[in-house]
Structures are given as structure tokens and as C-alpha cells.
Design an enzyme around this catalytic site. Structure first.
Site, mmCIF file in Angstrom:
data_model
loop_
_atom_site.group_PDB
_atom_site.id
_atom_site.type_symbol
_atom_site.label_atom_id
_atom_site.label_comp_id
_atom_site.label_asym_id
_atom_site.label_seq_id
_atom_site.Cartn_x
_atom_site.Cartn_y
_atom_site.Cartn_z
ATOM 1 N N LYS A 84 0.860 -1.184 0.000
ATOM 2 C CA LYS A 84 0.000 0.000 0.000
ATOM 3 C C LYS A 84 0.890 1.224 0.000
ATOM 4 O O LYS A 84 2.008 1.189 0.523
ATOM 5 C CB LYS A 84 -0.873 0.009 1.259
ATOM 6 C CG LYS A 84 -2.056 0.936 1.187
ATOM 7 C CD LYS A 84 -3.132 0.339 0.308
ATOM 8 C CE LYS A 84 -4.511 0.781 0.655
ATOM 9 N NZ LYS A 84 -5.498 -0.191 0.201
HETATM 10 N N1 GLU Z 1 -7.218 0.050 -3.190
HETATM 11 C C1 GLU Z 1 -7.987 -1.132 -3.438
HETATM 12 C C2 GLU Z 1 -8.007 -2.026 -2.219
HETATM 13 O O1 GLU Z 1 -7.832 -1.565 -1.101
HETATM 14 C C3 GLU Z 1 -7.551 -1.838 -4.720
HETATM 15 C C4 GLU Z 1 -6.138 -2.308 -4.762
HETATM 16 C C5 GLU Z 1 -5.687 -2.844 -6.111
HETATM 17 O O2 GLU Z 1 -6.477 -2.895 -7.035
HETATM 18 O O3 GLU Z 1 -4.497 -3.186 -6.198
HETATM 19 O O4 GLU Z 1 -8.261 -3.181 -2.299
#
Ligand code: GLU
Length: 411
Positions: A102
Site C-alpha cells: 500500500k
Molecule cells: N485500493 C484497493 C483495495 O484496497 C484496490 C487495490 C488494487 O487494485 O491493487 O483493495
């Protein structure tokens, strides 16, 4: 309580069930790499502003690390660390070949112009382009970021590494993106809500739903559930909250926010209520679809919904979670509930790597299949082990990462 401490509690509950020893817990919990970078940019006024950006790469035992990039004023390293580990368990729960990561930049995206946001984004990529990549770590949208931001990321990454559309997902469809990626998280939340209602033996038409958060996830969830004949009786965002016992006009609200810079403020089609009144309203299903940490020990006792659907990441803190468990409120956990986004990201990545174009029908079909299978596995595990859906989802995710780690070895 810090976000990473909250996660540790959920992790340990699953690790106890899986009988993992302390050394393995330490290995699975420790992020592979955490970076913090300085992002100086010239604002439109000519002044210089300095932002802080983060990327936490938690685990790659099951594949390249994957996870969103968040733009929000409250972003800090601990929050990003916690969200990165949730991505590791999330990709494992739906069994797609990724690890977890993240990123985030501490800024309020609404206070910057589009050109300023672009400069911040490109500068961030300048700082981390050697640490990410299609086989290493693939960013995607999260709170405060959009397909436009993803396009800038790809374009800036390409300047260093050549044409690499698979270096980021959630891109605009006209720029190497996937039809259906944008709706995927909300579609998944809606679909799994229906599956849960059926499993609980509840009738779907007329189900009264309250949604906190009306961004990408909240709007698509509302639309999906409306199409399934649920009654959306309360909707709110950071700017305003509305209630209507006979049901809000979801499509009109979506049109309104699109024409109003993404905000509900000023909407006229419902009774204005407070943020608290929305959380505490009399409904069958409460869907937090915005920030983390909204359901706490202070407010859990006032929640009337018997079902909570975690469209947001980490909306329920452990004390509230324990309380809900005790009084029989069913919580559909984030790492299963909102996994539709990263699942569609996987399709986009596969499409980019094959230089092939997927159609919307195929995306929806595969998405529904993968989420449906994960739901059944979590449901069965929760029933056989007599644990909550959250503990079952963590058991499934942590167990898969543990097995991959053991099979790959650490030499
Ligand atoms: N931000 C989204 C999540 O928390 C998507 C992450 C992604 O598609 O890599 O799952």
C-alpha cells in the site's frame, strides 16, 4: 489504538486457530520493505510545498505485491503499514497470485489543482520507480486517487522503463485500463451483500440499506443494490448525509455528486441528517464505505443494523468487532467484502501483459465467480470452525500465505 495494533489482534485470532508459532507470526507480520520519500513540488502560485509519500511492501510469498495508493491528509506510515498487510490477506482470500502493498501521500487532494496533483504524482514516481514494477509491486487507486492519477503513474514510469502498462492498474479504459475495473469494488460489495443476505435466510427485495461514503465504492454499491431491489434509505459522505424511509433516488444522487465535484452537499432529494444519525439509523444493512476506524467501542452500542458490510478498509476497530460478535451482529469483513477491486486489477494486469482486450461481460462473469467462490470458502470455514466471518477470512488468507512461505522457503 494504532491501525497496525488493530490488525495484529485480527491476525493473532486466526494464527491461534491455525496454530502458527511465534517465529512464523513474526515473519508473516514484518513488512519486506517500507519507504518514505520527500516530494517537493512547485504549486501553481509559484510557492514550494513539501509532501511526504509512503510505500509499504508487506509480503510477496504468493506473487508480486499489489495495493492502492491513497491521497488523504491523515495518511501516515502506521496506517499504510496496516493497509499493506490487509492487502496481503485480501489477495490470498480471493486466491489471486499477488502479495500485498500500500502507498500513500499525506495531502488533501481537494485543496490542490489537477496540475499540482499531477506534479506530486510524477515526483512520487520519480522517487519510487525502481522499487515498483509489473513483477514487483503494482499500485492502483485507493481513497483520494483516480484512474487519471494511475495514467500519470504509468506515463511517468514509462519514461524510465519503456512501455509497461502492467506497472499500475485502475487506469482509464482509453489508456490501457479494463472495462469494469471502476465499478468492480462496489459491484463486489453489492454481490457479496446479496450472497450474505441469502445465506442468512433474509429476503432481498425491500432490504433497508444505509451507506456511509459516496465515492467510487459507495456509489457503485448503491447502484448495484438498488438494481437488486434493495431500498437505500440513508446515504452520506464527508459533506452531507440524507435519509428517506421510502428510499432515496440513488441514480439522481449519483448524477448530483458527479455534477457537484464529488460531494453530496446541497442535495435536495432527502431529509438531511447528521453523520451519527446515519450510522445509528434503523436499517437492515449498514455499509461503511469510506474511512477506516468509524465503528468504535463508543458508538458500537448505538448501531441498530444486524448486518455490517465492510466496503471500506478497516472500518471496525477490534473492540467494536468483539461487541458485534457477542451480540450476534454479522460483519462481512473488508478483506473479503471489498476484494472485487483488486480482483479486477488482476484482470487488467493479465490483459496488459497479454496485450489483449477484455470485454465487460467477461470481467463481470469472472469477478462474480472468484468472489462467489471466496465467499463460500469463508462461509464454510466460519461454520465448521464456529468462528466469525472475519476470523475465517483471516484464517483462509493467512493460511495460504503461510503455506506459500513454507513451500518457497526463506533461503
Ligand atoms: N485500493 C484497493 C483495495 O484496497 C484496490 C487495490 C488494487 O487494485 O491493487 O483493495
Amino acid at each position: 489504538m494504532r491501525s497496525s495494533e488493530a490488525n495484529r489482534i485480527y491476525f493473532d485470532r486466526a494464527a491461534d486457530q491455525l496454530d502458527l508459532n511465534e517465529n512464523m507470526r513474526q515473519l508473516l507480520l514484518t513488512p519486506r520493505r517500507e519507504v518514505q520519500v520527500q516530494i517537493p513540488v512547485e504549486l501553481d502560485s509559484g510557492a514550494i510545498a513539501t509532501f511526504i509519500g509512503y510505500r509499504v511492501q508487506h509480503n510477496n510469498a504468493r506473487g508480486p505485491m499489489k495495493g492502492g495508493l491513497r491521497y488523504h491528509s491523515q495518511v501516515d506510515l502506521d496506517e499504510i503499514r496496516a493497509l499493506a498487510s490487509l492487502m496481503t490477506w485480501k489477495t490470498a482470500v480471493v486466491n489471486i497470485p499477488y502479495g500485498g502493498a500500500k502507498g500513500g501521500i499525506a495531502l488533501d487532494p481537494t485543496s490542490l489543482s489537477t496540475r499540482e496533483l499531477e506534479r506530486v504524482t510524477r515526483r512520487f514516481v520519480d522517487n519510487v520507480h525502481d522499487l515498483i514494477g509489473p513483477d514487483v509491486d503494482i499500485p492502483a487507486p485507493d481513497m483520494g486517487t483516480s484512474s487519471e492519477v494511475m495514467a500519470w503513474i504509468m506515463n511517468q514510469y514509462d519514461k524510465f522503463h519503456g512501455f509497461s502498462p502492467a506497472c499500475v492498474t485502475g487506469k482509464p479504459v482509453e489508456y490501457h485500463g479494463l472495462p469494469g475495473r471502476e465499478e468492480a469494488t462496489g459491484r463486489g460489495v453489492g454481490l457479496l451483500t446479496l450472497k450474505l443476505l441469502s445465506r442468512l435466510g433474509r429476503r432481498i427485495p425491500g432490504t433497508r440499506v444505509a451507506i456511509q461514503g459516496f465515492g467510487n465504492v459507495g456509489t457503485h454499491t448503491a447502484k448495484f443494490l438498488r438494481d437488486a431491489e434493495c431500498r437505500i434509505i440513508a446515504v452520506g459522505d464527508a459533506t452531507a448525509n440524507f435519509h428517506s424511509e421510502k428510499g432515496l433516488d440513488v441514480l439522481e444522487m449519483i448524477r448530483y455528486v458527479h455534477s457537484n465535484g464529488g460531494a453530496l452537499a446541497g442535495y435536495k432529494g432527502g431529509d438531511a441528517i447528521s453523520h451519527q444519525e446515519l450510522l445509528f439509523c434503523n436499517c437492515d444493512v449498514l455499509i461503511p464505505a469510506a474511512l477506516g476506524g468509524v465503528l468504535t467501542s463508543e458508538n458500537a452500542g448505538h448501531i441498530k443494523a444486524p448486518i455490517i458490510i465492510e466496503a471500506a478498509n478497516a472500518p471496525t476497530n477490534p473492540a467494536a468487532d468483539a461487541f458485534f460478535d457477542e451480540i450476534g451482529v454479522t460483519v462481512l469483513p473488508d478483506i473479503l467484502c471489498n476484494a472485487g477491486g483488486v480482483t479486477a486489477s488482476w484482470f487488467e494486469w493479465v490483459q496488459n501483459r497479454q496485450h489483449y482486450q477484455w470485454g465487460m461481460n467477461r470481467v463481470r462473469q469472472e469477478l462474480d465467480r472468484i468472489l462467489g467462490e471466496a465467499f463460500e470458502q469463508v462461509w464454510q470455514l466460519a461454520s465448521t470452525k464456529k468462528v466469525s466471518l472475519r476470523t475465517a477470512a483471516f484464517m483462509l488468507g493467512v493460511g495460504r500465505v503461510h503455506r506459500a512461505t513454507a513451500l518457497g522457503g526463506i533461503e
